[in-house]
Design an enzyme around this catalytic site. Sequence first.
Site, PDB file in Angstrom:
ATOM      1  N   CYS A  97       0.730  -1.203  -0.026  1.00 47.80           N
ATOM      2  CA  CYS A  97      -0.057   0.175  -0.054  1.00 47.80           C
ATOM      3  C   CYS A  97       0.973   1.193  -0.049  1.00 47.80           C
ATOM      4  CB  CYS A  97      -0.897  -0.038   1.221  1.00 47.80           C
ATOM      5  SG  CYS A  97      -1.636  -1.575   1.565  1.00 47.80           S
ATOM      6  N   ARG A 110       4.140   1.105  -6.765  1.00 47.21           N
ATOM      7  CA  ARG A 110       3.912   0.199  -5.572  1.00 47.21           C
ATOM      8  C   ARG A 110       2.776  -0.737  -5.954  1.00 47.21           C
ATOM      9  NH1 ARG A 110       6.523   2.127  -0.754  1.00 47.21           N
ATOM     10  NH2 ARG A 110       4.928   1.229   0.496  1.00 47.21           N
ATOM     11  N   TRP A 169      -3.228  -2.209  -1.766  1.00 45.92           N
ATOM     12  CA  TRP A 169      -2.533  -3.300  -2.409  1.00 45.92           C
ATOM     13  C   TRP A 169      -3.542  -4.557  -1.361  1.00 45.92           C
ATOM     14  CZ3 TRP A 169      -0.644  -5.545  -6.508  1.00 45.92           C
ATOM     15  CH2 TRP A 169      -0.190  -6.774  -6.539  1.00 45.92           C
ATOM     16  N   ASN A 205      -0.767   0.654   6.116  1.00 43.11           N
ATOM     17  CA  ASN A 205      -0.029  -0.643   5.473  1.00 43.11           C
ATOM     18  C   ASN A 205       0.531  -1.385   6.462  1.00 43.11           C
ATOM     19  OD1 ASN A 205       1.628  -1.527   3.619  1.00 43.11           O
ATOM     20  ND2 ASN A 205       3.031   0.210   3.412  1.00 43.11           N
ATOM     21  N   GLY A 206       0.542  -2.840   6.066  1.00 40.43           N
ATOM     22  CA  GLY A 206       0.766  -3.850   6.998  1.00 40.43           C
ATOM     23  C   GLY A 206      -0.242  -4.745   7.330  1.00 40.43           C
ATOM     24  N   GLU A 210      15.857 -22.870 -11.440  1.00 40.21           N
ATOM     25  CA  GLU A 210      15.734 -21.330 -11.328  1.00 40.21           C
ATOM     26  C   GLU A 210      16.700 -20.506 -11.643  1.00 40.21           C
ATOM     27  OE1 GLU A 210      13.211 -19.597 -11.360  1.00 40.21           O
ATOM     28  OE2 GLU A 210      13.819 -17.806 -10.202  1.00 40.21           O
ATOM     29  N   LYS A 240      16.478 -17.596 -14.589  1.00 38.12           N
ATOM     30  CA  LYS A 240      16.889 -16.242 -14.464  1.00 38.12           C
ATOM     31  C   LYS A 240      17.869 -15.745 -15.443  1.00 38.12           C
ATOM     32  CE  LYS A 240      14.112 -15.517 -12.567  1.00 38.12           C
ATOM     33  NZ  LYS A 240      12.770 -15.630 -11.659  1.00 38.12           N
ATOM     34  N   GLU A 259      16.614 -15.132 -19.059  1.00 43.88           N
ATOM     35  CA  GLU A 259      15.627 -14.491 -19.149  1.00 43.88           C
ATOM     36  C   GLU A 259      16.177 -13.144 -19.140  1.00 43.88           C
ATOM     37  OE1 GLU A 259      13.060 -14.437 -15.507  1.00 43.88           O
ATOM     38  OE2 GLU A 259      11.297 -13.706 -16.552  1.00 43.88           O
ATOM     39  N   HIS A 263      25.245 -38.706 -17.308  1.00 41.65           N
ATOM     40  CA  HIS A 263      24.350 -39.347 -18.458  1.00 41.65           C
ATOM     41  C   HIS A 263      24.136 -38.473 -19.725  1.00 41.65           C
ATOM     42  CE1 HIS A 263      23.439 -42.431 -15.537  1.00 41.65           C
ATOM     43  NE2 HIS A 263      23.061 -41.299 -14.851  1.00 41.65           N
ATOM     44  N   LYS A 276       5.176  -9.307 -17.649  1.00 47.37           N
ATOM     45  CA  LYS A 276       5.110  -9.680 -16.657  1.00 47.37           C
ATOM     46  C   LYS A 276       4.266 -11.002 -16.118  1.00 47.37           C
ATOM     47  CE  LYS A 276       6.000  -9.449 -12.327  1.00 47.37           C
ATOM     48  NZ  LYS A 276       7.167 -10.280 -11.738  1.00 47.37           N
TER      49      LYS A 276
END
Length: 617
Positions: free
Chosen positions: A2, A27, A84, A108-109, A490, A494, A497, A513, A612
Amino acid sequence: MCGIVGYVGSREATPLLISGLRKLEYRGYDSAGLAVTGPGSGLASGSDPAPMQVVRCRGKLAGLEALVEREPPRGSVGIGHTRWATHGRPSEANAHPHRVGPIAVVHNGIIENYLALRARLEVAGRRFSSETDTEIVAHLIDEALGEGAKSLAEAVRVALRQVHGAYALAVVSEKHPGQIVAAKVASPLVIGLGRGETFLASDVPAFLEHTREVIFLDEGDIAEITADGAKLTDIEGKPIIRASKTITWDAAQAEKGGYPHFMLKEIHEQPRAIADTLRARLRLETSDADLEGFEVNVRSLRRVVLIACGTSYHAGLVGKFLIESASRVPCEVDLASEFRYRDPVVGPDDLIIAISQSGETADTLAAVKEARSRGSQVLAISNVVDSAIPRASQGALYTHAGPEIGVASTKCFTAQLAALALVAIHLGRRTGTLASDAAKRMVEELAGIPTKMAEALEALGDMKELAAQYRDARDFLFLGRGTNYPIALEGALKLKEISYIHAEGYAAGEMKHGPIALVDDGVPVVVLAPRGPGYEKVLSNLAEVRARNGHVIAVATKGDKQIGGLCDRVLTIPDAPPLLQPFLTVLPLQIMSYAIALAKGNDVDQPRNLAKSVTVE
Ligand code: M6R
């Protein structure tokens, strides 16, 4: 995440609040609102306070602007908010400010004990108009005033002494003109000192065009803000003296918290994102985990199937280790893009967990619908409240990472791991396979992960030198075993990408192998080798690579004296049990990808050909 703004001065507050909220749009938010009160613009303080006006709406700021244009709230004191969602879906009723009597609050929180507080307040006859935890705070402040608190700041202190959790709060009252009271625990808040006016915000860009003189609030601070500045106390009312600072960043840097890119900012936000995701769900007292009320019927549970795409799929691969180890319930992991087209064998005795940062990925959504059409129970793990995948599922466990703006997923990956660890503990406790001693150890280890992540990030630095050495490599290999095999995948994703270097992740034992044929002195090989049961095996894989002149970059446990002599570089992380190592082993890989992409001059936050989330077929 937020956004909070506030203004006290002699100008009309509304346009300043709206422009501050615009600067915090980065944000992310799903609703917005403001509360404005007196004294009115141009009036000397002490005149009759203007009645408070609260305007809120779901959706974009343009909606709020249209509302205030129709009926402009007048007054020179105000607070504003972009929400948010974390508790309660995005809606006008859940949008901030929340008003109770003369009080309006933005927050916020997360208030951890909000259910207990709400129950107590309801017994006392108070009625609630939203599903949020924030409204509780407005009631507590109003109650404290009713019980004789001598000032707004005192009422806020009384209220906050009852609250556990993380918060940045701003409070105005039409009975206390000319002031805002703000408070901070674990969520950022900064005061901007102008001439005859004072600003408040979650982040500096909100008021940077008006002043660069700021006071960053510290943990536990309560600030009484007037046009003349701010008085700080602790929660008991003891005065605090804190010097102001001058901001030297430009507006664009300020949005990224001083980091050059959102990706780097988000990498460094991980300790906070994990702490917030675990907060209020990890039960230290009972060594258990709460899934926001989602209960699984473990008696009839045949297996768990995790479905996801991309980085979220890699989180699922780690989740399989966590869930099977804690609960001994068989767990499969499937790519949503395969699951949906495969005529999958799932039914009413299967728990499907759909993992999606955005909650909107088309393949994952289709897979959820497919599973539900076959009678399976579906739990969504997502970072976006009320997005399509949670809406299509029977339950949702939200990661509290805050919006992820960089296309490369970083903080949402580790927040998904945290959510999956909660699921594992929850299932393990209910199947009875996670005995109380083991559960206690796991809960305590998990609670300590954010601190270890912060320590690792601090020690890893910026890896610029490593990036300069490897930026021209054509191929990279990433090797790992056990819980670190998904991290090898991963790491490779990354790097591909954002740096556009071809990379492959392999289970280290699979090298012999076939893939070992790729290794020569032009292929850097990243070997995940933290201390644990597979350590000796990984060392022999590392030796195989060295024997073929491969450059080895090892990720190893701090204090490991053996590994240094076997590789070209060692990136160290704190010790952790194997099940929780992925929270730490992924960090050097994220920073390395970032540093190499930067060294190549790539657009780190917006890599080529990628969006995204992939929401179209
Ligand atoms: O929003 P989702 O988690 O469903 O997105 C899935 C993938 O598109 C996503 O994880 C993608 O792989 C990341 N951008 C990789 O960094």
